[in-house]
Design an enzyme around this catalytic site. Structure first.
Site, PDB file in Angstrom:
ATOM      1  CG  HIS B 250      14.682  -9.039   2.504  1.00 16.95           C
ATOM      2  ND1 HIS B 250      14.957  -9.424   3.795  1.00 16.95           N
ATOM      3  CD2 HIS B 250      13.524  -8.333   2.563  1.00 16.95           C
ATOM      4  CE1 HIS B 250      13.988  -8.976   4.598  1.00 16.95           C
ATOM      5  NE2 HIS B 250      13.109  -8.301   3.878  1.00 16.95           N
ATOM      6  CG  ASP B 313       9.809  -8.556   1.681  1.00 13.29           C
ATOM      7  OD1 ASP B 313      10.465  -8.840   0.653  1.00 13.29           O
ATOM      8  OD2 ASP B 313       9.963  -9.149   2.762  1.00 13.29           O
ATOM      9  CD  GLU B 314      10.471  -7.042   6.249  1.00 12.44           C
ATOM     10  OE1 GLU B 314       9.766  -7.108   7.271  1.00 12.44           O
ATOM     11  OE2 GLU B 314      11.422  -7.815   6.033  1.00 12.44           O
ATOM     12  CG  ASN B 315      14.289  -0.810  -0.436  1.00  7.45           C
ATOM     13  OD1 ASN B 315      15.287  -0.550   0.250  1.00  7.45           O
ATOM     14  ND2 ASN B 315      14.005  -0.195  -1.570  1.00  7.45           N
ATOM     15  CD  GLU B 365       6.400  -4.517   1.767  1.00  6.34           C
ATOM     16  OE1 GLU B 365       5.757  -5.482   1.280  1.00  6.34           O
ATOM     17  OE2 GLU B 365       7.105  -4.594   2.768  1.00  6.34           O
TER      18      GLU B 365
END
Lengths: 678, 678
Positions: B250, B313-315, B365
């Protein structure tokens, strides 16, 4: 109101094609010609700027495209284009003045054809006005949005189209000022007159004299960073910022921290009441001018405008008369009265302003024959005062007739012209009338209610100052004002939403279910705030709350003008006007029916309860109206004495009471007077 | 919905005396005892603080008195008083922590008797909560306002009651954040989680790394001065500010100006779409950590909170996998996958945070077994994930179930408990569940619509986090939420006013006269925005406009719950429920009657026109409802096949379409299913 009955028309249009073009432009342009067809707005709308562009123009175009996007709901990506293929070309000759003055060229032309739009202007400023016009032209056409094909050549009638906000008596939060600037730009106003100091508060940070705000503002002031931000924000929208530091009177808040400036002994305090007070600067001491010089120098660095406003109003001279040292000074300098002493002060002040490259603006009182001709007089006294100044060679701006705190109608303001048609001024003298300023004095406004006191009425004043003198059809103005009022909400203004918010607060959550909201809406549809003196009679202070119904109601609600029309139309032929009869009877029945709901609601709403007499009067006015229509439509006479009783009721309903006044009394009076008695 | 039918009750009350006390407190206090009588509020209301007071407490008391003044319309001068004579005494033991932590004592007690009110708290923070309770207690009683006599002992169930706002995907203007803090304080929330960085925008000024905003924000960012102002504003209201700098994924907007930070080759751009993107930091270089160290140090000086949120998050790991150098690094360091590499990154990050005296917060995460126990995990995955962490010894806060962008009902959020009644956690483990956070992700909000997405639903979440677990009566929550929603408007929030503003914009000025506004109000009374995936399906970008009806409609309008109730009540005994029959028939008739007006309006409103199928469906749903009520009330069966046709219609109306969804389908389904067929 007879003139109001002419049909709605487009005063600037030469070839009306009403099937396409709904003219809601505000202000009306100087010259507008309708053409056949329209430009359809699609997501592939593109813009290019001509050979000249700068950051200000880029910002303006970007803002306009974003607004176009929100208005149409289209994701306009504004992909790169060339001038041949672009939907809109913006051709500007040059950037305009480095520091915007009242000589700035604000003209523009806008041509819309079915294949594209072309905006041309001498400067950024004209281009910004043209972009506002373009956005106002956007209208729905079936399931798409269009720009009707038009050719517009436009320039303002007056070069000074201002709005003054008094941020002294009540502090107005910074974000409110920014959205006000957006709205001013939308109606092509170009001067924000920032009244920054008052007995009740000193609102601008001074780093040289920090006690001005530390002791004189209750912590409510604008920082210098904010002032610079506001000036830049305004410049980006073609608006000059003229700051006002009112002297030598209205300076109570200065003197709390700096009592040595004072002409009286003190002690001084932040004033909580409203009116004209004694605290005043001491015009006899060099130290006073040294202070003012330093302060004006500091402010001149923040406010680049060529003008600075020094107030100069309402000095009652009491402290000067009571101070033996000042009396001696007056005697020694052959100053025969306090007016002469104030003139002495103004001369010294003028030198200080000149030193800092500022031209002086002041209220009527500053105008004395020995002041030079390059000062500008802002007239709160009226045309005659303004014209007298112009004849003597002084420039002036009109504010009498544009006092928003007087709670007059948009129509009242609209019909006040800085140069009335019957004016006997020569062309040269007329040229000295620079324009006008709407004035939002802040005895009875704060940040929560100020939007509804300024808007939409100020848009009518903006049109008066921009459009040709002949644009003066009141009905057409109200029609376009309603459209502009809704457009203005996009800037975050609360002028329309505030009423409902206030009613929810006063009525509570259960009223929505109980249907009480309908009764309350009927009630407020015929009410507006009292005029200035009516609110003043409640003896408010700067600490008073703003929760009464007075502050929830907008001045001059559209329903006022609508009802006036309905009655006037009906009265043209009451016996034949069946639709009018039905509509009026429905309205009057609603007034009568609202009473029990209102009384029940008021029994558990302490703030609303203060207006109970008005709820009772409304029901009686409903009966009055119902009876009048019954007599008029049937052509039957009323019994003897009926009219006298009704007129007495109208007189009673017209008395100042409850902090709210009826908007419907004159039309009701017309109805009653039209009835024949036996 | 069966439980919703129990009568409204005051769950914390021992001695109900409903003739006086209308409990609209939100959140409900831990312990409340009603007493006989009430304290009447008059202009002579006075306040004194006890032996301890400081500037923060003074400010809080002043703000509370000003709100009391506006609420009651009384000019409360708050003249000096002593504790014996004062109307309200505020006794605080001490100032509270120099830097507010999640250990702060927030408890207070409030005793109101007919002769006065006494507020006691250990700290300023507790006192502020007590003042909010006092203001919520104010109620009308005939023509005066009173504080009902009560005795309240109160303290929060959870210590972490947060609201996260994503200011990265869309920039939220600064004044909106300030009013949000006011509203948070009103419902006793104590953590503002400020999500400041995203692929779509870097929103906080860095003086060390100016290109972060120069290249990564489109000019839309908060200055450090504003950040400091917000932190102070929040502290003045008992609210901690936890900033989030989301890393290593992000981070697209960081990399535009500082591509050397990147794990991929670039070039980088500000992302306009939404989703999970590849750009990520390079965790293998020392220079990355040097940058982060300097940046975190700069931010730590602005944000004094003990915690800092690093996202995590969300890597998606794509760039790490594609970069040979990173692959080599992973191999050399025995990091078997990108999750292991992210754990390596987190370990380094943790050391940097420790150096700057910050505890780490991150999304689910980050939770890997080798992280120390003093990190805090914010769970978007849910209870099970949170409970698993607690069992391993990690502290956590719940956000799953509190995602405001999912457009769930207040009821849905309200019934999500960070520690469900059936939880198998031990007391120690439960103590690690610090609380929860409502999350306002900003794919589909901007400054104009965000208020209505946050409020009033967040007040229901605030109550879940403050009040005892047993406070869970949905009907009573909705009743109090309606009252709180109106109170929240006083902070300038637009959550209620925005709908009407949007409808005016879409319908235009003439609709008010034409009566079209009534049809439109009927239409929107049964609509709400689709859920997150429904809006997402329109493939919006950060540049998309917000003018569609979707964004005008509030999620979970009160009409949804009201209609559900009306139908449920009616279905208890349809033949006998005459009032219910009349009311429902009236509603269904209005749906049918609205169609022609709506279609006419939509024919000249391009944006509204996109919802035309819903207007047609509404009329058919009206017929469905009308027929169902007719069968049910008469006790007559419907012809064979009727139910199948109606259920098909309901299925069709339930499909994603037009960017808006109906709120009434389940109750209509209940009606249809209750009908007997021949």
């Amino acid at each position: 109101m007879a003139s109001a009955k002419t049909p709605v028309q487009n005063p600037a249009s030469a070839q009306p094609s009403p099937s396409v073009f709904v003219n809601t432009l505000m202000p009306q342009p100087a010259h507008l010609t309708e053409q056949p067809g329209a430009l359809v707005i699609t997501p592939s709308f593109t813009t290019v700027e001509g050979h000249f562009h700068d950051a200000r123009l880029d910002h303006a175009v970007t803002r306009a495209l974003n607004r176009l996007k929100e208005r149409t709901g289209l994701l306009i990506a504004n992909l790169p284009a060339d001038s041949a293929s672009a939907t809109l070309t913006v051709d500007v000759d040059g950037p305009g003045e480095a520091i915007q003055s009242d000589d700035e060229n604000e003209s523009y032309s806008l041509d819309v054809t079915p294949s594209g739009a072309h905006l041309h202007a001498a400067t950024d400023i004209g281009a910004m006005h043209g972009l506002e016009t373009l956005l106002q032209l956007v209208q729905p056409d079936g399931e798409q949005f269009i720009l009707p094909a038009v050719s517009i050549q436009d320039a303002p009638r007056f070069r000074w189209r201002g709005l003054m906000i008094d941020c002294g008596r009540h502090f107005i939060p910074f974000p409110v000022l920014l959205r006000t600037l957006d709205a001013m730009a939308a109606v092509k106003m170009n001067v924000f007159h920032w009244h920054l100091t008052e007995d009740q508060g000193f609102r601008i940070e001074s780093k040289l004299f920090p006690k001005l705000t530390e002791d004189g503002s209750d912590g409510l002031f604008y920082t210098q960073d904010q002032a610079r931000e506001l000036v830049a924000y305004a410049r980006d929208r073609g608006i000059r910022v003229v700051p006002e530091f009112d002297m030598p009177g209205h300076t109570g808040s200065w003197l709390v921290g700096y009592p040595d400036l004072a002409g009286g002994p003190g002690p001084f305090h932040i004033e909580r009441r409203f009116g004209v007070f004694d605290p005043v600067m001491d015009p006899t001491r060099d130290s006073t001018y040294k202070f003012i010089d330093a302060f004006i120098g500091e402010m001149a660095a923040i406010f680049p405008d060529p003008y600075m406003h020094i107030g100069g109003d309402e000095n009652n001279g009491v402290e000067w008369k009571q101070n033996p040292r000042i009396q001696t000074f007056m005697h020694d300098h052959n100053l025969k009265d306090t007016a002469a002493l104030q003139n002495y002060f103004n001369q010294k002040l003028l030198q200080i302003l000149k030193k800092h490259d500022k031209r002086m603006v002041g209220w009527d009182e500053i105008l004395t024959p020995d002041l030079p001709k390059d000062i500008v007089v802002q007239s709160w006294r009226g045309f005659d005062s303004l014209a007298a100044g112009a004849k003597q060679g002084y420039s002036g701006i009109l504010s009498a007739g544009y006092y928003l705190d007087h709670m007059d109608s948009a129509e009242d303001h609209y019909l006040v012209d800085p140069i009335p048609a019957k004016s006997d001024l020569t062309a040269d003298q007329q040229a000295r009338i620079l324009g006008g300023e709407a004035c939002m004095w802040a005895e009875y406004v704060n940040g929560d209610v100020v939007d509804s006191r300024i808007w939409p009425r100020t848009a009518a004043i903006a049109e008066r100052l921009w459009s040709p003198q002949g644009v003066n059809n009141v009905d057409d103005m109200y029609r376009r004002l309603a459209a502009e009022s809704i457009r203005l909400e996009s800037f975050g203004l609360t002028h329309l939403s505030q009423e409902k918010i206030g009613l929810r607060r006063l009525a509570g959550p259960s009223s929505e279910e109980a249907g009480d909201m309908n009764a309350l809406r009927t009630f407020v549809s015929v009410l507006q705030p009292p005029d200035f003196s009516g609110i003043a009679s409640e003896h408010r202070t700067t600490l008073s709350p703003f929760s009464a119904l007075t502050f929830v109601l907008p001045p001059d609600p559209p329903s006022r003008h609508d009802f006036e029309h309905l009655v006037a139309d009906y009265l043209q032929d009451p016996v034949a006007a069946e639709a009018g009869q039905t509509q009026l009877t429905g309205i009057f029945d609603a007034w009568i029916a609202a009473e029990p709901d209102l009384l029940r609601m008021m029994a558990n709403s302490p703030i609303l309860a203060r207006t109970r007499p008005r709820a009772e009067q409304l029901a009686r006015l409903g009966t009055l109206g119902s009876e009048a229509v019954s007599y008029l439509s049937s052509g039957q006479p009323a019994p003897q004495g009926w009219k006298a009783r009704q007129l007495a009721l109208l007189d009673q309903a017209g008395r100042l009471q409850c902090g709210v006044r009826f908007t419907v009394l004159q039309p009701l009076r017309d109805l009653v007077n039209s009835v024949q008695e036996r």
